[in-house]
Enzyme design. Structure first.
Site, PDB file in Angstrom:
ATOM      1  N   ARG A  93       0.865  -1.104  -0.154  1.00  0.00           N
ATOM      2  CA  ARG A  93       0.184   0.103   0.047  1.00  0.00           C
ATOM      3  C   ARG A  93       0.806   1.127  -0.006  1.00  0.00           C
ATOM      4  O   ARG A  93       1.792   1.334   0.844  1.00  0.00           O
ATOM      5  CB  ARG A  93      -0.848  -0.116   1.193  1.00  0.00           C
ATOM      6  CG  ARG A  93      -2.056   0.927   1.238  1.00  0.00           C
ATOM      7  CD  ARG A  93      -2.731   1.096   2.639  1.00  0.00           C
ATOM      8  NE  ARG A  93      -3.651  -0.047   2.364  1.00  0.00           N
ATOM      9  CZ  ARG A  93      -4.162  -0.782   3.457  1.00  0.00           C
ATOM     10  NH1 ARG A  93      -3.949  -0.271   4.814  1.00  0.00           N
ATOM     11  NH2 ARG A  93      -4.973  -1.884   3.138  1.00  0.00           N
ATOM     12  N   ARG A 121      -2.640   5.952   9.974  1.00  0.00           N
ATOM     13  CA  ARG A 121      -2.502   5.663   8.355  1.00  0.00           C
ATOM     14  C   ARG A 121      -2.554   6.897   7.497  1.00  0.00           C
ATOM     15  O   ARG A 121      -2.228   7.992   7.869  1.00  0.00           O
ATOM     16  CB  ARG A 121      -3.758   4.866   8.089  1.00  0.00           C
ATOM     17  CG  ARG A 121      -3.936   3.661   8.970  1.00  0.00           C
ATOM     18  CD  ARG A 121      -2.817   2.524   8.844  1.00  0.00           C
ATOM     19  NE  ARG A 121      -2.982   1.251   9.540  1.00  0.00           N
ATOM     20  CZ  ARG A 121      -3.841   0.327   9.151  1.00  0.00           C
ATOM     21  NH1 ARG A 121      -4.640   0.559   7.959  1.00  0.00           N
ATOM     22  NH2 ARG A 121      -3.969  -1.001  10.028  1.00  0.00           N
ATOM     23  N   LYS A 132      -4.752   0.688  14.703  1.00  0.00           N
ATOM     24  CA  LYS A 132      -4.474   1.587  13.815  1.00  0.00           C
ATOM     25  C   LYS A 132      -5.282   2.802  14.098  1.00  0.00           C
ATOM     26  O   LYS A 132      -6.110   2.894  14.982  1.00  0.00           O
ATOM     27  CB  LYS A 132      -5.256   0.970  12.516  1.00  0.00           C
ATOM     28  CG  LYS A 132      -6.718   0.480  12.375  1.00  0.00           C
ATOM     29  CD  LYS A 132      -7.045  -0.109  11.218  1.00  0.00           C
ATOM     30  CE  LYS A 132      -8.482  -0.533  11.381  1.00  0.00           C
ATOM     31  NZ  LYS A 132      -8.911  -1.413  10.159  1.00  0.00           N
ATOM     32  N   LYS A 149      -6.831   6.562  12.182  1.00  0.00           N
ATOM     33  CA  LYS A 149      -7.308   7.216  10.926  1.00  0.00           C
ATOM     34  C   LYS A 149      -7.645   8.602  11.250  1.00  0.00           C
ATOM     35  O   LYS A 149      -8.198   8.897  12.018  1.00  0.00           O
ATOM     36  CB  LYS A 149      -8.223   6.412  10.221  1.00  0.00           C
ATOM     37  CG  LYS A 149      -7.825   4.916  10.131  1.00  0.00           C
ATOM     38  CD  LYS A 149      -9.075   4.165   9.269  1.00  0.00           C
ATOM     39  CE  LYS A 149      -8.387   2.703   8.958  1.00  0.00           C
ATOM     40  NZ  LYS A 149      -9.485   1.985   8.200  1.00  0.00           N
ATOM     41  N   CYS A 176     -15.107  -3.487  -1.176  1.00  0.00           N
ATOM     42  CA  CYS A 176     -13.568  -3.764  -0.772  1.00  0.00           C
ATOM     43  C   CYS A 176     -13.216  -5.116  -1.520  1.00  0.00           C
ATOM     44  O   CYS A 176     -14.020  -5.643  -2.449  1.00  0.00           O
ATOM     45  CB  CYS A 176     -13.699  -4.369   0.876  1.00  0.00           C
ATOM     46  SG  CYS A 176     -14.519  -5.993   1.147  1.00  0.00           S
ATOM     47  N   CYS A 201      -7.803 -11.308   0.364  1.00  0.00           N
ATOM     48  CA  CYS A 201      -8.082 -10.712   1.748  1.00  0.00           C
ATOM     49  C   CYS A 201      -8.261 -12.190   2.482  1.00  0.00           C
ATOM     50  O   CYS A 201      -9.315 -12.845   2.672  1.00  0.00           O
ATOM     51  CB  CYS A 201      -9.129  -9.809   1.952  1.00  0.00           C
ATOM     52  SG  CYS A 201      -9.262  -9.294   3.715  1.00  0.00           S
ATOM     53  N   CYS A 224     -16.437  -8.591   4.731  1.00  0.00           N
ATOM     54  CA  CYS A 224     -16.419  -8.962   6.221  1.00  0.00           C
ATOM     55  C   CYS A 224     -16.794  -7.657   6.966  1.00  0.00           C
ATOM     56  O   CYS A 224     -16.798  -6.695   6.505  1.00  0.00           O
ATOM     57  CB  CYS A 224     -14.921  -9.547   6.667  1.00  0.00           C
ATOM     58  SG  CYS A 224     -13.878  -7.864   6.950  1.00  0.00           S
ATOM     59  N   CYS A 239     -14.157  -1.867   5.448  1.00  0.00           N
ATOM     60  CA  CYS A 239     -12.929  -1.344   4.467  1.00  0.00           C
ATOM     61  C   CYS A 239     -13.669  -0.315   3.356  1.00  0.00           C
ATOM     62  O   CYS A 239     -13.208   0.890   2.953  1.00  0.00           O
ATOM     63  CB  CYS A 239     -12.118  -2.148   3.823  1.00  0.00           C
ATOM     64  SG  CYS A 239     -10.961  -2.891   4.832  1.00  0.00           S
TER      65      CYS A 239
END
Length: 573
Positions: free
Chosen positions: A84, A153, A217, A219, A438, A444, A483, A487
């Site tokens: 990424r 991120r 994480k 954001k 996603c 994934c 899931c 995302c």
């Protein structure tokens, strides 16, 4: 801070999840990555290194379509890596676009994916090409550090082509926030760029993150009203631009957003951020740093499902957070300033900005840029980049803006758009233009159901229903994830799908059109036939009974299909 004995530290670490112990032993994210990369006997990294590689912008994956066959052949999984690339605010040069294109066609699956966080993803890289790929990304003045992992991120920002002058100033804060919150460890440059190893007489320091980085994480997004295309309230930290006469004064600050959850565990839920105050623009970095440090110090390191900033706030309360923040700042934020959000989508086609600059927004289905037999999108964008002297802007909705096109250069770009059949990418239904998915299968590891590969075919069927109802040009937010990790921000969709099992989805309805309200579970674990049967009468009723200007998400609440969800704790009830 009180002195902590080695015994007390060991006891604390034993309470923490395994990832925390990996970080503690990693020597500031080094681990044994160098050794793992050199191991010729496997296409994978060592187990601990798969965690550490995330901080370097890398996810280890395998092709799930091939798992059973490779198992029968007694082969290890077909390991490959996702890389990424951070793009603060989503803005890059035409030359950088060409380099990402070249790298994708040299080392990866011949495609580029634009993420919902305005970053690039490259898929299908094998281990022997990882180091070369990352080195060439850095040579293009881009990087992958902190694109994943328990750190801040990629920082998001409205592309706002119709407010170009204001966007430039707000974008600069996105870039500065990204730089300020980038980890300071030299491990990235040592491992991937062969810079001189850290001398034994010098120690790495992480003045913001500390040795153990964040619990999960983090954001950040910046938005310029009236556009909320970054879904600001889904972020741990948000900055809402407050302006006067097209000049930036400062930002309202929002905290505690996040959409991930776990099926069957009602203690996990999506949450929208709360606006807690206003800060002048010159204090933006200080506010961001102290909020990140609060999460560093108080976030849950014993349960990763409870480790996001949203749970820290839920557990301790907004009053506690504001008191702790003001104490650390040494000054108190002002009350929030008035603002209004009116939409969350992209403006397609040509839009005129400031200073003789034009911007063309392309609809990119699910953010996937590749060439197909009848649609040479990747080639067309490559040819445009060769003659384009402006920029490219990745939107938060997985679309692409060819930005800063002069009136003189516009006919040249127009001709190439026509040649490669890119001029009318937005000639779609309003439903499809407001769709996102996603990646999910096959790469994934968290996916429970298809998403990117399935949503287009579901939209083909829904488009028929939409057109029959006379809603062809009405924007309706529809999003799908394989899931519940969120995302594609499915919990903020007017029609949201979250995968439960192959071919089965939970159907959610009723989110706010500009990101101000979560949706609610309407039907659980249903297949395509059931999805169409459930949505058809609702869409038809919406077409017949809606008030002028009434959004689909508002209608399904008014009509009693679901209840409005404004607080995360009400999501499951």
């Amino acid at each position: 801070m009180a002195y902590v004995t080695p015994e007390e530290l060991e006891e604390e670490l034993n309470k923490r999840v395994e990832v925390e112990r990996i970080k503690d032993a990693s020597n500031y994210l080094r681990g044994t990555l160098v050794k793992s990369l050199q191991d010729p006997l496997t296409g994978a990294l060592a187990e601990d290194d798969t965690q550490l590689s995330k901080y370097h912008g890398i996810y280890q994956q395998d092709d799930r379509d091939l798992r059973d066959e490779r198992r029968r052949q007694k082969l290890e999984p077909h390991y490959q890596f996702l890389v990424r690339i951070r793009v603060p605010g989503g803005v890059c040069t035409a030359m950088q676009w060409l380099e990402v294109d070249r790298i994708a066609n040299t080392y990866c699956n011949p495609a580029i994916r634009l993420t919902t966080r305005q970053a690039y993803q490259l898929h299908g890289i094998v281990k022997r090409d990882l180091k070369r790929t990352i080195a060439e990304i850095n040579a293009a003045l881009l990087d992958t550090i902190a694109a994943c992992g328990d750190v801040n991120r990629n920082v998001m920002c409205n592309p706002n082509p119709y407010q170009s002058r204001l966007h430039g100033e707000v974008y600069e804060y996105a870039r500065r926030l990204s730089e300020h919150l980038t980890p300071r460890t030299t491990a990235y440059h040592e491992i991937w760029l062969d810079e001189e190893l850290l001398s034994s007489s010098r120690q790495d320091e992480e003045p913001i993150y500390g040795k153990h980085y964040l619990p999960r994480k983090f954001k950040i997004a910046l938005a310029i009203p009236p556009s909320n295309d970054v879904d600001l309230f889904a972020n741990d930290l948000g900055f809402i631009a407050i302006t006067e006469d097209d000049h930036l004064l400062g930002f309202n600050v929002s905290v505690g957003g996040g959409l991930s959850m776990t099926h069957g565990e009602t203690s996990t839920y999506p949450r929208l951020a709360d606006v807690i105050g206003y800060c002048p623009k010159h204090k933006t970095l200080q506010v961001a740093e102290e909020i990140v440090k609060i999460q560093r110090d108080f976030g849950d390191r014993t349960n990763r499902k409870h480790a996001r900033f949203k749970y820290t706030i839920e557990d301790r309360g907004l009053d506690w957070l504001k008191f702790e923040l003001n104490r650390r700042l040494g000054w108190a934020m002002e009350p929030p300033k008035p603002f209004v959000f009116e939409h969350s989508g992209d403006r397609y086609g040509w839009v005129e900005g400031a200073n003789d600059a034009w911007h063309h927004t392309l609809f990119i289905p699910n953010g996937r840029i590749l060439d197909t037999e009848d649609y040479p999108m990747m080639t067309g964008l490559r040819e445009i980049a060769k003659v384009h002297d402006g920029d490219f802007r990745l939107t938060a909705n997985q679309n692409l803006i060819i930005g800063q096109v002069s009136s003189k250069r516009k006919p040249v770009i127009d001709a190439l758009l026509e040649k490669y059949r890119l001029a009318d990418t937005h000639d779609q239904t309003g439903l499809r233009l407001n769709s996102m998915a996603c990646v999910a299968f096959p790469t994934c590891g968290l996916a429970m159901a298809e998403s990117e590969r399935y949503l287009p075919s579901l939209l083909d069927k829904l488009d028929v229903i939409i057109k029959q109802a006379g809603l062809e040009y009405d924007p309706i937010l529809i999003r799908m994830t394989g899931c519940p990790n969120g995302c594609a921000r499915s919990s903020l969709a007017e029609i949201g799908f979250i995968g439960k099992a192959p071919g089965k989805y939970n159907l959610y309805l009723g989110a706010g059109f500009y990101g101000q309200r979560l949706n609610k579970l309407y039907r659980e674990n249903i297949n395509e036939e059931q999805i169409l049967a459930e949505l058809t009468p609702i869409i038809q009723r919406y077409a017949q009974e809606r008030e002028p200007g009434e959004r689909f998400g508002d209608f399904v609440i008014k009509a009693g299909y679901v209840k409005a969800v404004l607080a995360g704790k009400d999501f499951h009830w």
